[in-house]
Design a protein around this motif. Structure first.
Motif, mmCIF file in Angstrom:
data_model
loop_
_atom_site.group_PDB
_atom_site.id
_atom_site.type_symbol
_atom_site.label_atom_id
_atom_site.label_comp_id
_atom_site.label_asym_id
_atom_site.label_seq_id
_atom_site.Cartn_x
_atom_site.Cartn_y
_atom_site.Cartn_z
ATOM 1 N N SER A 1 21.107 -91.047 31.671
ATOM 2 C CA SER A 1 20.849 -92.156 32.368
ATOM 3 C C SER A 1 18.811 -91.819 32.137
ATOM 4 C CB SER A 1 20.447 -92.014 33.861
ATOM 5 O OG SER A 1 21.849 -92.109 33.870
ATOM 6 N N ALA A 2 18.570 -91.860 30.661
ATOM 7 C CA ALA A 2 16.771 -90.925 30.267
ATOM 8 C C ALA A 2 16.426 -92.399 31.042
ATOM 9 C CB ALA A 2 17.184 -91.255 29.145
ATOM 10 N N VAL A 3 14.725 -91.365 30.948
ATOM 11 C CA VAL A 3 14.175 -92.601 31.369
ATOM 12 C C VAL A 3 13.168 -92.746 29.663
ATOM 13 C CG1 VAL A 3 11.757 -93.062 32.948
ATOM 14 C CG2 VAL A 3 13.940 -91.257 33.665
ATOM 15 N N ALA A 4 12.791 -93.795 29.534
ATOM 16 C CA ALA A 4 12.284 -95.114 28.451
ATOM 17 C C ALA A 4 10.798 -93.751 28.804
ATOM 18 C CB ALA A 4 11.677 -96.332 28.243
ATOM 19 N N TRP A 5 10.523 -93.725 27.602
ATOM 20 C CA TRP A 5 9.368 -93.284 27.306
ATOM 21 C C TRP A 5 9.010 -91.098 27.690
ATOM 22 C CZ3 TRP A 5 8.139 -94.483 22.774
ATOM 23 C CH2 TRP A 5 8.103 -95.991 23.105
ATOM 24 N N GLY B 1 20.299 -94.241 29.008
ATOM 25 C CA GLY B 1 21.326 -94.341 28.070
ATOM 26 C C GLY B 1 21.168 -92.732 28.334
ATOM 27 N N THR B 2 22.366 -91.909 27.275
ATOM 28 C CA THR B 2 22.133 -90.523 27.155
ATOM 29 C C THR B 2 21.694 -90.167 26.166
ATOM 30 O OG1 THR B 2 24.574 -90.084 27.888
ATOM 31 C CG2 THR B 2 23.953 -88.199 26.998
ATOM 32 N N VAL B 3 20.407 -89.393 25.973
ATOM 33 C CA VAL B 3 19.850 -88.536 24.914
ATOM 34 C C VAL B 3 19.865 -87.261 24.757
ATOM 35 C CG1 VAL B 3 18.365 -90.437 24.306
ATOM 36 C CG2 VAL B 3 18.094 -88.016 25.803
ATOM 37 N N TRP B 4 19.784 -86.672 23.263
ATOM 38 C CA TRP B 4 19.765 -84.951 23.470
ATOM 39 C C TRP B 4 19.078 -85.164 22.567
ATOM 40 C CZ3 TRP B 4 23.856 -87.392 22.695
ATOM 41 C CH2 TRP B 4 24.855 -88.070 21.151
ATOM 42 N N THR B 5 18.629 -83.542 22.444
ATOM 43 C CA THR B 5 17.962 -82.818 21.134
ATOM 44 C C THR B 5 18.632 -82.243 20.321
ATOM 45 O OG1 THR B 5 17.761 -80.545 22.503
ATOM 46 C CG2 THR B 5 15.934 -82.586 22.811
ATOM 47 N N THR B 6 18.736 -81.797 19.467
ATOM 48 C CA THR B 6 18.547 -81.345 18.192
ATOM 49 C C THR B 6 18.671 -79.727 18.348
ATOM 50 O OG1 THR B 6 16.732 -80.671 16.756
ATOM 51 C CG2 THR B 6 18.017 -82.701 16.115
ATOM 52 N N MET B 7 18.827 -79.082 18.387
ATOM 53 C CA MET B 7 19.092 -77.226 18.515
ATOM 54 C C MET B 7 17.893 -76.098 18.168
ATOM 55 S SD MET B 7 23.370 -77.074 17.856
ATOM 56 C CE MET B 7 23.542 -77.340 16.395
ATOM 57 N N VAL B 8 18.399 -75.640 18.939
ATOM 58 C CA VAL B 8 17.354 -74.233 18.408
ATOM 59 C C VAL B 8 18.248 -73.322 19.167
ATOM 60 C CG1 VAL B 8 15.593 -75.171 19.183
ATOM 61 C CG2 VAL B 8 16.265 -73.957 21.258
ATOM 62 N N ASP B 9 18.004 -72.061 18.042
ATOM 63 C CA ASP B 9 18.121 -70.182 17.880
ATOM 64 C C ASP B 9 18.361 -69.975 19.966
ATOM 65 O OD1 ASP B 9 19.840 -67.960 17.836
ATOM 66 O OD2 ASP B 9 17.813 -66.880 16.727
ATOM 67 N N ASP B 10 19.248 -69.016 19.686
ATOM 68 C CA ASP B 10 19.366 -68.634 21.080
ATOM 69 C C ASP B 10 20.514 -67.014 21.331
ATOM 70 O OD1 ASP B 10 19.387 -69.068 24.060
ATOM 71 O OD2 ASP B 10 21.575 -68.854 24.598
ATOM 72 N N LYS B 11 20.292 -67.113 20.288
ATOM 73 C CA LYS B 11 21.090 -65.894 20.067
ATOM 74 C C LYS B 11 20.004 -64.622 20.338
ATOM 75 C CE LYS B 11 22.935 -62.565 16.245
ATOM 76 N NZ LYS B 11 23.198 -61.051 16.859
ATOM 77 N N ASP B 12 20.583 -63.809 21.141
ATOM 78 C CA ASP B 12 20.006 -63.030 21.782
ATOM 79 C C ASP B 12 18.361 -63.137 22.172
ATOM 80 O OD1 ASP B 12 22.210 -60.999 21.285
ATOM 81 O OD2 ASP B 12 21.654 -60.858 19.601
ATOM 82 N N ILE B 13 18.499 -64.654 23.087
ATOM 83 C CA ILE B 13 16.310 -64.558 23.092
ATOM 84 C C ILE B 13 17.300 -65.806 24.398
ATOM 85 C CG2 ILE B 13 15.550 -64.638 21.009
ATOM 86 C CD1 ILE B 13 16.007 -67.225 20.181
ATOM 87 N N TYR B 14 16.056 -66.484 24.760
ATOM 88 C CA TYR B 14 16.219 -67.081 26.498
ATOM 89 C C TYR B 14 15.745 -68.294 25.875
ATOM 90 C CZ TYR B 14 16.733 -62.877 29.326
ATOM 91 O OH TYR B 14 17.029 -62.003 29.528
ATOM 92 N N ALA B 15 15.581 -69.254 26.864
ATOM 93 C CA ALA B 15 15.707 -70.879 26.290
ATOM 94 C C ALA B 15 15.464 -71.996 27.696
ATOM 95 C CB ALA B 15 16.679 -71.674 25.615
ATOM 96 N N TYR B 16 15.049 -72.900 27.554
ATOM 97 C CA TYR B 16 14.745 -73.671 29.175
ATOM 98 C C TYR B 16 14.732 -74.920 28.121
ATOM 99 C CZ TYR B 16 9.707 -75.298 28.893
ATOM 100 O OH TYR B 16 9.197 -74.800 28.342
#
Length: 139
Positions: A81-85, A107-122
């Motif tokens: 349920s993404a919000v435009a812009w 609709g449903t949206v998603w980003t491409t990926m980033v590394d998460d091996k032995d690090i933090y993400a949000y």
């Protein structure tokens, strides 16, 4: 070789070719790419094996999910349920960032990926004016 034999051989060959192309077309999973850690950076999880074991590890107040694949050791942000812009981002503590900005709502949206091996993400949700609407905790 008589005419009937030639026709049967031609029809048989055509059926065999059609059948083999059906087999190839029915296995899209074989087309999925594999990556691990830094080699996943910038890849779409929908076209990798990372989606197979993905799970939501955190969700923000506005519903932005931080998705994680243990097989790939990579993360991405997803919003149903993404919000435009609005700008939906994922960032790791190396400041590697990916984002998506939908042009329509719902609709449903998603980003491409980033590394998460032995690090933090949000993951986070930013309004069109650049202010942050919400974010997950670091994971």
């Amino acid at each position: 070789m008589n005419a009937l034999t030639r026709k049967l051989a031609t029809v048989g060959s055509a059926l065999a070719m059609a059948g083999s192309s059906l087999l190839l077309a029915s296995s899209p999973a074989s087309a999925a790419t594999s990556c691990y850690s830094t080699s996943c950076h910038g890849l779409d999880p929908a076209y990798t094996v990372c989606q197979n074991d993905a799970r939501t590890v955190l969700t923000s107040d506005t519903g932005v999910e931080l998705r994680y694949s243990a097989t790939c050791r990579a993360v991405w942000a997803r919003k149903t349920s993404a919000v435009a812009w609005h700008k939906y981002i994922v960032q790791n503590d190396r400041r590697e960032t990916q984002f998506v900005v939908p042009t329509s709502s719902g609709g449903t949206v998603w980003t491409t990926m980033v590394d998460d091996k032995d690090i933090y993400a949000y993951a986070a949700d930013y309004r069109p004016d650049g202010t942050q609407a919400s974010s997950t905790l670091w994971w």
